[in-house]
Scaffold this motif. Sequence first.
Motif, PDB file in Angstrom:
ATOM      1  N   GLU A 177     -56.486   4.925  13.965  1.00  0.00           N
ATOM      2  CA  GLU A 177     -55.917   3.916  14.860  1.00  0.00           C
ATOM      3  C   GLU A 177     -54.438   4.216  15.056  1.00  0.00           C
ATOM      4  OE1 GLU A 177     -55.144   1.559  17.383  1.00  0.00           O
ATOM      5  OE2 GLU A 177     -57.099   0.874  16.642  1.00  0.00           O
ATOM      6  N   ASP A 247     -60.772   4.164  16.419  1.00  0.00           N
ATOM      7  CA  ASP A 247     -60.457   3.622  17.728  1.00  0.00           C
ATOM      8  C   ASP A 247     -61.037   4.559  18.792  1.00  0.00           C
ATOM      9  OD1 ASP A 247     -59.364   2.045  19.699  1.00  0.00           O
ATOM     10  OD2 ASP A 247     -57.366   2.945  19.568  1.00  0.00           O
ATOM     11  N   LYS A 300     -62.771  -5.019  19.850  1.00  0.00           N
ATOM     12  CA  LYS A 300     -61.559  -5.497  19.170  1.00  0.00           C
ATOM     13  C   LYS A 300     -61.222  -6.945  19.518  1.00  0.00           C
ATOM     14  CE  LYS A 300     -58.995  -1.127  18.703  1.00  0.00           C
ATOM     15  NZ  LYS A 300     -57.768  -0.413  19.111  1.00  0.00           N
TER      16      LYS A 300
END
Length: 326
Positions: A177, A247, A300
């Motif tokens: 991330e 991510d 998210k």
Amino acid sequence: MRDVPLPTEFYGRFKVFHELMTTKIREILLVSSPYDAFTMEEDGRLASRIINEYRGLNLSQPPRVTRTSSAYAALEHLNEKKFDMVITTPHLEELEPFTLGLEIKKIKPDLPVILLTQSIRGIYPLPEGERSRGIDKVFVWSGVSDFLLALVKSAEDRLNVDFDTRLASVRVLILVEDSPLYYSSFLPLIYKEIVRQTQAVLEMGLNEEHRLLTMRARPKILLAVDYEEAMELYERYRPYLFGIISDARFPKEKKLQEDAGYLFLSQIRREIPDLPLLLLSSDPANRISAQEIPAVFLDKNSPNLLAEIQDFFMNHLGFGDFIFRM
């Protein structure tokens, strides 16, 4: 009644745990401007919060915090006393944080230096090249109860992972991330879940000392902020991996790439077909990419993100009940 020697096998099993996590964060030097110090004090005393978080999760030896508002005084402290981590905030009067980080690295090259900011906008764009090397990671102060625990444990994991994996094959979870805002939120969730689930599977009948020792063998969580760092961690700790959370979009070859997470997880899926993989994204369209890998997908922006992460741990990382699937 004659004395019967106690069996040594039981105690021998715990010998290896004594040798794990040999590098602990026990002393933290906090370098903060009066304003940042006041804001964090408003959220609760930093040292008190760390102690409460450790006690709440039955962890041992919370670190102590020494605070100064002077960058030059911080450098003097480092020459006079041993510290295990430095946390600095922006807007210092004498030196800006990246320059302070470089000065700290001259004194203690391996000392973790964390930049803790109230808002990411105040420090962007981040410096590149030599100046960027003074700061190991940037975190955004979220004020959540487990934030400081995650910050400390993240540094400890980096310092201990090489030795602990070689000695006891401790498992490794990689989080990829690039956004400090997001990983400052994700790491507390992941660490709390790792600690709770590890405690849940500890053997019944262990006394408190043995439980604390066994906790040292919990999985390490390693943070990568770009494709190259993620691949380096994957190659180095491949034999010990038990999961990867990535991510969808992060830098690759120093350019932000929309499908970097898809490319990274797809390569890993080809090489390790049964490794649990989780793709995170704020774009629901990436659910299709996750299915192609295949990997679990989480949005998210989901209001149930914590529960969904817990579900991933229980059903994919092996923390729940033993279930025959095939």
